[in-house]
Write a protein that holds these residues in place. Structure first.
Motif, short mmCIF file in Angstrom:
data_model
loop_
_atom_site.label_atom_id
_atom_site.label_comp_id
_atom_site.label_asym_id
_atom_site.label_seq_id
_atom_site.Cartn_x
_atom_site.Cartn_y
_atom_site.Cartn_z
N GLY A 198 40.66 35.61 49.66
CA GLY A 198 41.47 36.40 49.93
C GLY A 198 40.77 37.85 49.60
O GLY A 198 39.67 38.07 49.66
N GLU A 199 41.87 39.06 49.45
CA GLU A 199 41.43 40.24 49.24
C GLU A 199 40.59 40.23 47.92
O GLU A 199 41.33 39.79 46.73
CB GLU A 199 42.38 41.35 49.19
CG GLU A 199 41.85 42.54 48.75
CD GLU A 199 43.25 43.57 48.82
OE1 GLU A 199 43.34 44.56 49.84
OE2 GLU A 199 43.98 43.46 47.99
N THR A 200 39.43 40.77 47.76
CA THR A 200 38.71 41.06 46.39
C THR A 200 38.08 42.35 46.28
O THR A 200 37.61 42.95 47.27
CB THR A 200 37.54 39.89 46.51
OG1 THR A 200 37.91 38.76 47.12
CG2 THR A 200 36.73 39.99 45.18
N PHE A 202 32.24 41.70 41.82
CA PHE A 202 33.41 41.51 42.56
C PHE A 202 34.57 41.10 41.38
O PHE A 202 34.08 40.74 40.25
CB PHE A 202 33.33 40.55 43.55
CG PHE A 202 32.78 39.18 43.25
CD1 PHE A 202 33.81 38.11 42.71
CD2 PHE A 202 31.46 38.84 43.08
CE1 PHE A 202 33.46 37.06 42.33
CE2 PHE A 202 31.06 37.68 42.65
CZ PHE A 202 32.14 36.67 42.37
N GLY A 203 35.79 41.24 41.92
CA GLY A 203 36.93 40.73 41.01
C GLY A 203 37.96 41.04 41.50
O GLY A 203 38.28 41.13 42.79
N PRO A 204 39.18 40.71 40.59
CA PRO A 204 40.64 40.85 41.18
C PRO A 204 41.07 42.01 41.66
O PRO A 204 40.59 43.25 41.35
CB PRO A 204 41.43 40.52 40.05
CG PRO A 204 40.58 40.99 38.86
CD PRO A 204 39.23 40.77 39.11
N ASN A 226 24.27 32.68 59.53
CA ASN A 226 24.60 33.32 60.70
C ASN A 226 26.26 33.34 60.84
O ASN A 226 26.67 33.65 62.14
CB ASN A 226 23.85 32.49 62.02
CG ASN A 226 22.45 32.79 61.69
OD1 ASN A 226 22.00 33.76 61.37
ND2 ASN A 226 21.75 32.15 62.38
N SER A 227 27.01 33.06 60.18
CA SER A 227 28.44 32.84 60.02
C SER A 227 29.21 33.88 59.51
O SER A 227 28.91 34.21 58.11
CB SER A 227 28.73 31.39 59.53
OG SER A 227 30.41 31.54 59.51
N VAL A 228 30.08 34.57 60.23
CA VAL A 228 30.86 35.82 59.54
C VAL A 228 31.71 35.31 58.74
O VAL A 228 32.72 34.16 59.12
CB VAL A 228 31.49 36.78 60.81
CG1 VAL A 228 32.06 37.76 60.10
CG2 VAL A 228 30.13 37.15 61.88
N GLU A 229 31.78 35.52 57.49
CA GLU A 229 32.74 34.91 56.36
C GLU A 229 33.93 36.09 56.27
O GLU A 229 35.03 35.63 55.57
CB GLU A 229 32.20 34.69 55.30
CG GLU A 229 31.11 33.51 55.37
CD GLU A 229 31.74 32.31 55.76
OE1 GLU A 229 32.68 31.84 55.02
OE2 GLU A 229 31.14 31.53 56.51
N GLY A 230 33.80 37.24 56.63
CA GLY A 230 34.78 38.32 56.35
C GLY A 230 34.39 39.57 56.59
O GLY A 230 33.34 39.89 56.95
N LYS A 231 35.22 40.82 56.25
CA LYS A 231 35.06 42.02 56.49
C LYS A 231 35.02 42.71 55.21
O LYS A 231 35.74 42.41 54.40
CB LYS A 231 35.96 42.80 57.53
CG LYS A 231 36.05 42.06 58.73
CD LYS A 231 37.12 42.77 59.68
CE LYS A 231 37.09 42.20 60.99
NZ LYS A 231 38.02 42.64 62.06
N PHE A 232 34.42 44.07 55.26
CA PHE A 232 34.50 44.81 53.84
C PHE A 232 34.49 46.22 54.22
O PHE A 232 34.16 46.69 55.47
CB PHE A 232 33.26 44.56 53.06
CG PHE A 232 31.78 45.06 53.67
CD1 PHE A 232 31.44 46.44 53.58
CD2 PHE A 232 30.97 44.35 54.41
CE1 PHE A 232 30.25 46.86 53.86
CE2 PHE A 232 30.02 44.89 55.13
CZ PHE A 232 29.56 45.95 54.68
#
Length: 228
Positions: free
Chosen positions: A136-138, A153-155, A216-222
């Motif tokens: 989830g959001e990180t 990274f963190g909460p 090559n796999s998209v895991e999320g956005k930032f």
């Protein structure tokens, strides 16, 4: 090798997608002066008037009509070029100046273009924001070193169970186009069950946005913003 090619292609596609955003945010960036004129996004060069000449318009039948006089010493931004009539530099608004000995044409240097793209992803800068992945959001903080980036990274308030972690990344940055890719390096602080990811995106002004990749796999956005 395939993974490298994939990232290059992805950066190219992403650059096309953010070109409109870059144009919309140009006014908020620091002005970049080039001689007497301000360098603008979309500009391919400039002309300096060496001898009095005329600004012309290209008519529908291919002929040229005079718009007004252009005086020696004046500078104008060039946005396009046509081969008609021995060469026409497009100054915008459907107006042109003919290519001849009365004008001098120049293209902007890479250093000028780099300044136009806003703050660089430079050593000592710190970027903060969030990313989304399986957990989830990180929260994420990128601290840029001479040759590496520290990814921490963190909460977040909305997702307080995310553990803290940190690893080193290596980066490739094109200050002219804004394309930036970060490749996983080694762990500094590794929470159980977590893995490192790559980042591919584009810097525009104070923002760096893009996607997280596992191979090559998209895991999320930032999305991160420069805070220092």
């Amino acid at each position: 090798m395939f993974n490298k090619i994939f990232k290059i292609i992805f950066l190219f596609v992403l650059a096309l997608g953010v070109s409109t955003y870059n144009a919309e945010t140009a006014d908020a960036a620091t002005k970049v002066m080039w001689g007497k004129t301000e360098l603008k996004l979309g500009q391919i060069g400039k002309v300096t008037i060496l001898t009095d000449t005329t600004l012309v318009k290209l008519e529908g039948d291919g002929s040229l009509s005079t718009v007004r006089a252009m005086k020696k010493g004046e500078e104008y931004r060039v946005y396009s070029y046509k081969n008609n009539h021995g060469g026409l530099y497009g100054l915008g608004g459907g107006s042109f100046v003919q290519k001849n000995t009365k004008v001098k044409y120049e293209t902007p240097s890479k250093s000028k273009l780099a300044l136009l793209n806003g703050p660089a992803f430079n050593s000592g800068s710190v970027w903060e924001g969030t990313y989304t992945a399986n957990q989830g959001e990180t929260k994420v903080t990128l601290t840029v070193k001479e040759e590496t980036v520290e990814f921490a990274f963190g909460p977040t308030l909305g997702n307080p169970t995310v553990p803290e972690g940190k690893f080193v990344m290596f980066y490739e940055y094109d200050s002219v186009t804004g394309a930036l890719s970060l490749e996983q390096g080694k762990w500094i602080q590794k929470p159980n069950g977590y893995r490192m990811l790559d980042m591919v995106g584009s810097v525009s002004g104070d923002y760096y946005t893009g996607v997280l990749l596992d191979g090559n796999s998209v895991e999320g956005k930032f999305s991160v913003k420069k805070i220092k």
